[in-house]
Design a protein around this motif. Sequence first.
Motif, PDB file in Angstrom:
ATOM      1  N   ASN B  14       0.825  -1.118   0.008  1.00  0.00           N
ATOM      2  CA  ASN B  14      -0.068  -0.082   0.036  1.00  0.00           C
ATOM      3  C   ASN B  14       0.839   1.130  -0.061  1.00  0.00           C
ATOM      4  O   ASN B  14       0.490   2.298  -0.533  1.00  0.00           O
ATOM      5  CB  ASN B  14      -0.953   0.024   1.334  1.00  0.00           C
ATOM      6  CG  ASN B  14      -1.821   1.158   1.185  1.00  0.00           C
ATOM      7  OD1 ASN B  14      -2.679   1.343   0.361  1.00  0.00           O
ATOM      8  ND2 ASN B  14      -1.658   2.125   2.254  1.00  0.00           N
ATOM      9  N   ALA B  18       0.499   4.268  -2.503  1.00  0.00           N
ATOM     10  CA  ALA B  18       0.249   5.390  -2.129  1.00  0.00           C
ATOM     11  C   ALA B  18       1.092   6.561  -2.668  1.00  0.00           C
ATOM     12  O   ALA B  18       0.698   7.843  -3.356  1.00  0.00           O
ATOM     13  CB  ALA B  18      -0.023   5.429  -0.700  1.00  0.00           C
ATOM     14  N   ARG B  22       0.074   9.770  -5.230  1.00  0.00           N
ATOM     15  CA  ARG B  22       0.258  10.874  -4.679  1.00  0.00           C
ATOM     16  C   ARG B  22       1.250  11.477  -6.045  1.00  0.00           C
ATOM     17  O   ARG B  22       1.014  12.908  -6.308  1.00  0.00           O
ATOM     18  CB  ARG B  22       1.207  10.954  -3.486  1.00  0.00           C
ATOM     19  CG  ARG B  22       1.394  12.500  -3.024  1.00  0.00           C
ATOM     20  CD  ARG B  22       1.907  12.101  -1.478  1.00  0.00           C
ATOM     21  NE  ARG B  22       2.507  10.905  -1.057  1.00  0.00           N
ATOM     22  CZ  ARG B  22       2.052  10.167  -0.049  1.00  0.00           C
ATOM     23  NH1 ARG B  22       0.759  10.171   0.395  1.00  0.00           N
ATOM     24  NH2 ARG B  22       2.843   8.933   0.083  1.00  0.00           N
ATOM     25  N   ASP B  95      -7.693   2.558   1.485  1.00  0.00           N
ATOM     26  CA  ASP B  95      -6.298   2.407   1.185  1.00  0.00           C
ATOM     27  C   ASP B  95      -6.142   3.102  -0.297  1.00  0.00           C
ATOM     28  O   ASP B  95      -6.818   3.789  -0.950  1.00  0.00           O
ATOM     29  CB  ASP B  95      -5.815   0.985   1.150  1.00  0.00           C
ATOM     30  CG  ASP B  95      -6.524   0.134   0.131  1.00  0.00           C
ATOM     31  OD1 ASP B  95      -6.861   0.540  -0.925  1.00  0.00           O
ATOM     32  OD2 ASP B  95      -6.742  -1.231   0.355  1.00  0.00           O
ATOM     33  N   ALA B  96      -4.767   2.973  -0.666  1.00  0.00           N
ATOM     34  CA  ALA B  96      -4.488   3.589  -1.945  1.00  0.00           C
ATOM     35  C   ALA B  96      -5.316   3.429  -3.041  1.00  0.00           C
ATOM     36  O   ALA B  96      -5.642   4.173  -4.036  1.00  0.00           O
ATOM     37  CB  ALA B  96      -3.046   3.842  -2.040  1.00  0.00           C
ATOM     38  N   ASP B 128      -1.905   4.765   4.261  1.00  0.00           N
ATOM     39  CA  ASP B 128      -1.521   5.914   3.475  1.00  0.00           C
ATOM     40  C   ASP B 128      -2.687   5.992   2.156  1.00  0.00           C
ATOM     41  O   ASP B 128      -2.437   5.041   1.506  1.00  0.00           O
ATOM     42  CB  ASP B 128      -0.237   6.034   2.969  1.00  0.00           C
ATOM     43  CG  ASP B 128       0.163   6.800   2.355  1.00  0.00           C
ATOM     44  OD1 ASP B 128      -0.576   7.914   1.851  1.00  0.00           O
ATOM     45  OD2 ASP B 128       1.628   7.120   2.194  1.00  0.00           O
ATOM     46  N   ALA B 129      -3.522   6.822   1.959  1.00  0.00           N
ATOM     47  CA  ALA B 129      -4.459   6.760   1.027  1.00  0.00           C
ATOM     48  C   ALA B 129      -3.830   7.481  -0.261  1.00  0.00           C
ATOM     49  O   ALA B 129      -4.503   7.708  -1.363  1.00  0.00           O
ATOM     50  CB  ALA B 129      -5.781   7.486   1.774  1.00  0.00           C
ATOM     51  N   GLY B 130      -2.566   7.862  -0.136  1.00  0.00           N
ATOM     52  CA  GLY B 130      -2.064   8.669  -1.150  1.00  0.00           C
ATOM     53  C   GLY B 130      -2.197  10.097  -1.341  1.00  0.00           C
ATOM     54  O   GLY B 130      -1.859  10.901  -2.194  1.00  0.00           O
TER      55      GLY B 130
END
Lengths: 212, 212
Positions: B14, B18, B22, B95-96, B128-130
């Motif tokens: 992930n 992410a 980003r 999630d990402a 980390d969702a990005g």
Amino acid sequence: MKVIELHESVTESNDKDAAELRKSLSYEGITLINIMSSPGSGKTTLLSRIIKDIGNKVKIGVIEADIDSSVDAEAIEKLGVKSVQAHTDGMCHMDAGMTRAAIEELGRDFDIIFLENVGNLICPAEFDAGAHINLMISSITEGDDKPLKYPLMFKESDILVVSKIDAMPAFNFDLDKFSERVKGLNPDIKIFPVSAKTGEGMACLENSLLIR
Amino acid sequence: MKVIELHESVTESNDKDAAELRKSLSYEGITLINIMSSPGSGKTTLLSRIIKDIGNKVKIGVIEADIDSSVDAEAIEKLGVKSVQAHTDGMCHMDAGMTRAAIEELGRDFDIIFLENVGNLICPAEFDAGAHINLMISSITEGDDKPLKYPLMFKESDILVVSKIDAMPAFNFDLDKFSERVKGLNPDIKIFPVSAKTGEGMACLENSLLIR
């Protein structure tokens, strides 16, 4: 006050463990009440009020479950009630095995054991902790749309405490609409609007806990 | 408004996903802001206020993540902003990979995309969702002890919005003690006390989102 570190139970059959724990507690005349809510809905404040109000009538023990810190268990111990602080190793719920381990530490010389679950509207509803009563708290400051977003928690609860009603004038909270949404998910749930601050509604809630 | 059903990403990395998400958003000039809080802290209310205040200056898109219901995305669409409602298949976080899938539906013709994460102080902090900015909300009605109980969320956030300050007179909330606890966990976090209802503190918060 003890602080214990818990880990997810290795057993695959949480439902079976929960049923066994519930049965063994019933056999000893102990009622286990599982308190669930969002962070900051007022679980510890409600519990403190209940202890002050009925602590002289029944013998109460408390399990405080949190990912970190011991502030809740310390607050409860100040009221003269035995408590253990259970740390959940990062997990957002208590399962039956974890609850049993916490009761081993707490002891069983009680009429009522309150389990203050981790502050979370999702995961705790998915795991039967072995309680006789699932009591959820929803504060009026959280808004009246919560049943739409977290239906499982409302479905799994026996008692719904609507907390912080003293702050009603400052918030747009429609109790009728909220109650209707809740009853649509769970027609049997008992709803108690209360203020732990002013005491409004507390006697009615406490009677329902004592009657069982 | 679309409703999409998401499932946990199959990928094991992930963090890598992410970072890639980003980077690709940065390349296109899009800022992704991940809003996290307890249920009922006022994520949608804050977001609605931000859209009303700065929606004419920047092009905003919104991802609403929830386990169930579409009430938030509907509220946002009424403000004339494109949104998608993502259902998380019972999961308490985005999630990402899930965020990327939601952005595929939403499109990329935006300056700022807000991801309103699932109402939860635990799980969303672990993934980390990005996003470029992790923005958490803690309402004064939840109490000033939340940093002690949910340290990871405070550590992972870049911006902390202290919401519902208009209700301060009705609650025992010590902003100094709260801020001190937060800074102890995360010295770099920026704290903005606001009321989305009265508008107090909003301009300062909004400027910090626009400057980036």
